[in-house]
Design a protein around this motif. Structure first.
Motif, PDB file in Angstrom:
ATOM      1  N   ALA A 135      -1.721-101.043 -21.339  1.00 53.34           N
ATOM      2  CA  ALA A 135      -0.454-101.901 -20.839  1.00 53.34           C
ATOM      3  C   ALA A 135       0.654-100.962 -20.237  1.00 53.34           C
ATOM      4  O   ALA A 135       0.652 -99.442 -21.074  1.00 53.34           O
ATOM      5  CB  ALA A 135       0.433-102.324 -21.918  1.00 53.34           C
ATOM      6  N   ALA A 136       1.649-100.962 -19.488  1.00 52.02           N
ATOM      7  CA  ALA A 136       2.692-100.309 -18.748  1.00 52.02           C
ATOM      8  C   ALA A 136       3.902-100.955 -18.512  1.00 52.02           C
ATOM      9  O   ALA A 136       3.930-101.690 -18.151  1.00 52.02           O
ATOM     10  CB  ALA A 136       2.116 -99.780 -17.690  1.00 52.02           C
ATOM     11  N   ASN A 137       4.697-100.119 -18.265  1.00 53.37           N
ATOM     12  CA  ASN A 137       6.234-100.295 -17.724  1.00 53.37           C
ATOM     13  C   ASN A 137       6.540 -99.791 -17.238  1.00 53.37           C
ATOM     14  O   ASN A 137       7.140 -98.056 -16.673  1.00 53.37           O
ATOM     15  CB  ASN A 137       6.914 -99.817 -19.203  1.00 53.37           C
ATOM     16  CG  ASN A 137       8.688-100.451 -19.101  1.00 53.37           C
ATOM     17  OD1 ASN A 137       9.101-100.884 -18.038  1.00 53.37           O
ATOM     18  ND2 ASN A 137       9.375-100.487 -20.819  1.00 53.37           N
ATOM     19  N   PHE A 138       6.961 -99.731 -15.646  1.00 53.38           N
ATOM     20  CA  PHE A 138       7.956 -99.529 -14.632  1.00 53.38           C
ATOM     21  C   PHE A 138       8.945 -99.894 -14.368  1.00 53.38           C
ATOM     22  O   PHE A 138       9.196 -99.421 -12.984  1.00 53.38           O
ATOM     23  CB  PHE A 138       6.376-100.210 -13.590  1.00 53.38           C
ATOM     24  CG  PHE A 138       5.137-100.229 -13.792  1.00 53.38           C
ATOM     25  CD1 PHE A 138       4.802 -98.320 -13.210  1.00 53.38           C
ATOM     26  CD2 PHE A 138       4.242-100.862 -14.184  1.00 53.38           C
ATOM     27  CE1 PHE A 138       3.210 -98.055 -13.157  1.00 53.38           C
ATOM     28  CE2 PHE A 138       2.933-100.547 -14.704  1.00 53.38           C
ATOM     29  CZ  PHE A 138       2.384 -99.115 -13.379  1.00 53.38           C
ATOM     30  N   ASN A 139       9.304-100.369 -15.482  1.00 46.08           N
ATOM     31  CA  ASN A 139      10.522-100.310 -15.089  1.00 46.08           C
ATOM     32  C   ASN A 139      11.387 -98.877 -14.816  1.00 46.08           C
ATOM     33  O   ASN A 139      10.682 -98.043 -15.379  1.00 46.08           O
ATOM     34  CB  ASN A 139      11.648-101.276 -16.254  1.00 46.08           C
ATOM     35  CG  ASN A 139      11.179-102.424 -16.165  1.00 46.08           C
ATOM     36  OD1 ASN A 139      11.558-103.562 -15.334  1.00 46.08           O
ATOM     37  ND2 ASN A 139      10.806-104.015 -17.245  1.00 46.08           N
ATOM     38  N   LYS A 140      12.714 -99.089 -14.471  1.00 43.22           N
ATOM     39  CA  LYS A 140      12.854 -96.997 -14.744  1.00 43.22           C
ATOM     40  C   LYS A 140      14.154 -97.053 -16.186  1.00 43.22           C
ATOM     41  O   LYS A 140      15.039 -96.075 -16.486  1.00 43.22           O
ATOM     42  CB  LYS A 140      13.974 -97.269 -13.485  1.00 43.22           C
ATOM     43  CG  LYS A 140      12.771 -97.221 -12.313  1.00 43.22           C
ATOM     44  CD  LYS A 140      13.474 -97.006 -10.723  1.00 43.22           C
ATOM     45  CE  LYS A 140      12.769 -96.837  -9.417  1.00 43.22           C
ATOM     46  NZ  LYS A 140      11.162 -97.928 -10.379  1.00 43.22           N
ATOM     47  N   GLN A 141      14.893 -98.447 -16.764  1.00 42.25           N
ATOM     48  CA  GLN A 141      15.939 -98.380 -17.124  1.00 42.25           C
ATOM     49  C   GLN A 141      15.346 -98.074 -18.530  1.00 42.25           C
ATOM     50  O   GLN A 141      16.043 -98.441 -19.924  1.00 42.25           O
ATOM     51  CB  GLN A 141      16.936 -98.664 -16.637  1.00 42.25           C
ATOM     52  CG  GLN A 141      17.633 -98.129 -15.893  1.00 42.25           C
ATOM     53  CD  GLN A 141      19.508 -97.931 -15.197  1.00 42.25           C
ATOM     54  OE1 GLN A 141      19.761 -98.927 -15.764  1.00 42.25           O
ATOM     55  NE2 GLN A 141      19.215 -97.543 -14.204  1.00 42.25           N
ATOM     56  N   TYR A 142      14.419 -99.852 -18.660  1.00 41.63           N
ATOM     57  CA  TYR A 142      13.998-100.662 -19.655  1.00 41.63           C
ATOM     58  C   TYR A 142      13.310-100.463 -20.560  1.00 41.63           C
ATOM     59  O   TYR A 142      12.474-100.153 -19.595  1.00 41.63           O
ATOM     60  CB  TYR A 142      14.111-102.404 -19.043  1.00 41.63           C
ATOM     61  CG  TYR A 142      15.835-102.585 -18.706  1.00 41.63           C
ATOM     62  CD1 TYR A 142      16.557-103.475 -20.034  1.00 41.63           C
ATOM     63  CD2 TYR A 142      16.521-102.187 -17.393  1.00 41.63           C
ATOM     64  CE1 TYR A 142      18.100-104.005 -19.616  1.00 41.63           C
ATOM     65  CE2 TYR A 142      18.048-102.657 -17.925  1.00 41.63           C
ATOM     66  CZ  TYR A 142      18.183-103.877 -17.994  1.00 41.63           C
ATOM     67  OH  TYR A 142      19.258-104.098 -18.025  1.00 41.63           O
ATOM     68  N   THR A 143      13.403-100.744 -21.857  1.00 39.34           N
ATOM     69  CA  THR A 143      12.236-100.939 -22.515  1.00 39.34           C
ATOM     70  C   THR A 143      11.692-101.915 -23.471  1.00 39.34           C
ATOM     71  O   THR A 143      12.962-102.248 -23.591  1.00 39.34           O
ATOM     72  CB  THR A 143      13.242 -99.335 -24.070  1.00 39.34           C
ATOM     73  OG1 THR A 143      13.279 -98.211 -23.517  1.00 39.34           O
ATOM     74  CG2 THR A 143      11.517 -99.028 -25.078  1.00 39.34           C
ATOM     75  N   TYR A 144      10.372-101.709 -23.457  1.00 35.45           N
ATOM     76  CA  TYR A 144      10.211-103.042 -23.770  1.00 35.45           C
ATOM     77  C   TYR A 144       9.323-102.953 -25.332  1.00 35.45           C
ATOM     78  O   TYR A 144       9.043-101.987 -25.653  1.00 35.45           O
ATOM     79  CB  TYR A 144       8.471-103.562 -23.169  1.00 35.45           C
ATOM     80  CG  TYR A 144       7.965-104.571 -24.321  1.00 35.45           C
ATOM     81  CD1 TYR A 144       8.727-105.744 -23.610  1.00 35.45           C
ATOM     82  CD2 TYR A 144       6.665-104.282 -24.364  1.00 35.45           C
ATOM     83  CE1 TYR A 144       8.273-107.066 -24.867  1.00 35.45           C
ATOM     84  CE2 TYR A 144       6.485-105.454 -24.994  1.00 35.45           C
ATOM     85  CZ  TYR A 144       7.029-106.992 -25.577  1.00 35.45           C
ATOM     86  OH  TYR A 144       6.234-108.416 -25.752  1.00 35.45           O
ATOM     87  N   LYS A 145      10.317-103.460 -26.623  1.00 36.60           N
ATOM     88  CA  LYS A 145       9.235-103.414 -27.200  1.00 36.60           C
ATOM     89  C   LYS A 145       8.993-104.832 -27.740  1.00 36.60           C
ATOM     90  O   LYS A 145       9.805-106.115 -28.244  1.00 36.60           O
ATOM     91  CB  LYS A 145      10.113-103.013 -28.255  1.00 36.60           C
ATOM     92  CG  LYS A 145      10.002-103.470 -30.375  1.00 36.60           C
ATOM     93  CD  LYS A 145      10.730-101.937 -31.011  1.00 36.60           C
ATOM     94  CE  LYS A 145      10.211-102.356 -32.067  1.00 36.60           C
ATOM     95  NZ  LYS A 145      11.121-101.174 -33.264  1.00 36.60           N
ATOM     96  N   GLY A 146       8.425-104.926 -28.448  1.00 37.44           N
ATOM     97  CA  GLY A 146       7.191-106.543 -28.889  1.00 37.44           C
ATOM     98  C   GLY A 146       5.567-106.218 -28.776  1.00 37.44           C
ATOM     99  O   GLY A 146       4.764-105.852 -28.995  1.00 37.44           O
ATOM    100  N   GLU A 147       4.941-107.678 -28.837  1.00 36.67           N
ATOM    101  CA  GLU A 147       3.779-108.169 -29.457  1.00 36.67           C
ATOM    102  C   GLU A 147       3.473-108.568 -27.573  1.00 36.67           C
ATOM    103  O   GLU A 147       4.021-109.103 -27.201  1.00 36.67           O
ATOM    104  CB  GLU A 147       3.772-108.620 -30.184  1.00 36.67           C
ATOM    105  CG  GLU A 147       4.005-108.538 -31.356  1.00 36.67           C
ATOM    106  CD  GLU A 147       5.184-108.264 -32.066  1.00 36.67           C
ATOM    107  OE1 GLU A 147       5.353-109.647 -31.530  1.00 36.67           O
ATOM    108  OE2 GLU A 147       5.534-108.223 -33.114  1.00 36.67           O
TER     109      GLU A 147
END
Length: 178
Positions: free
Chosen positions: A113-125
């Motif tokens: 998985a990857a998060n390509f947002n620049k400011q937001y953190t993802y937390k969850g399933e």
């Protein structure tokens, strides 16, 4: 303060034990022939060969795993460039890749998985639905809680299933937070 024995350590212990059995056997054989020095060389050689062989296999497996991981991260990048929201922070900037690896009687599904947002953190399933060729659901897997910081890519815990299927979809079951 205990010592944690990993799979690699267990393989090395097994290789050493097998090498030690061969070493003792060869030493005793050469000692009976009156060639103690040759017996010592053979003993050392048996242990070294077993350890080198096992560690060579472990290294090859590590290289293959790293190659798979590199390919998965490249696929995450490509997918983001194709369908990501480059101007906004959103769930469209989160990507998942599932790579099935066929084994004996089952398949290991490696999840990246990857998060390509620049400011937001993802937390969850992440809810992953694996589908057959006819796009019918075969099984669903929900990951443990995942935290992906901005720009972070990671390999998640694998899941096992009894057959190999290459089609899948996913849904994010969490929140984006600044």
């Amino acid at each position: 303060m205990g010592i944690e024995l990993t799979v690699v350590n267990w393989f090395n212990i097994g290789a050493f034990a097998f090498g030690l059995i061969l070493a003792i056997t060869s030493f005793v054989h050469y000692k009976k022939l009156g060639r103690t020095r040759t017996g010592v060389y053979w003993a050392i050689g048996c242990i070294a060969t077993c350890l080198l062989f096992i560690n060579g296999i472990i290294k090859i497996v590590d290289i293959m795993d790293e190659h798979t991981k590199k390919q998965a991260f490249e696929t995450l990048e490509e997918t983001y460039h194709e369908r990501g929201d480059h101007n906004n922070e959103s769930f469209k900037n989160l990507e998942v890749v599932v790579i099935p690896e066929k084994g004996r009687g089952s398949a290991a599904y490696k999840i990246y998985a990857a998060n390509f947002n620049k400011q937001y953190t993802y937390k969850g399933e992440i809810k992953i639905t694996v589908k057959n060729r006819q796009e019918k659901k075969v099984f669903t897997h929900v990951t443990e809680t995942v935290t992906l910081k901005p720009g972070e890519k990671k390999e998640l815990k694998n899941t096992l299933y009894d057959t190999t299927h290459y089609n899948y979809s996913w849904r994010w079951l969490g929140k984006l937070k600044k």
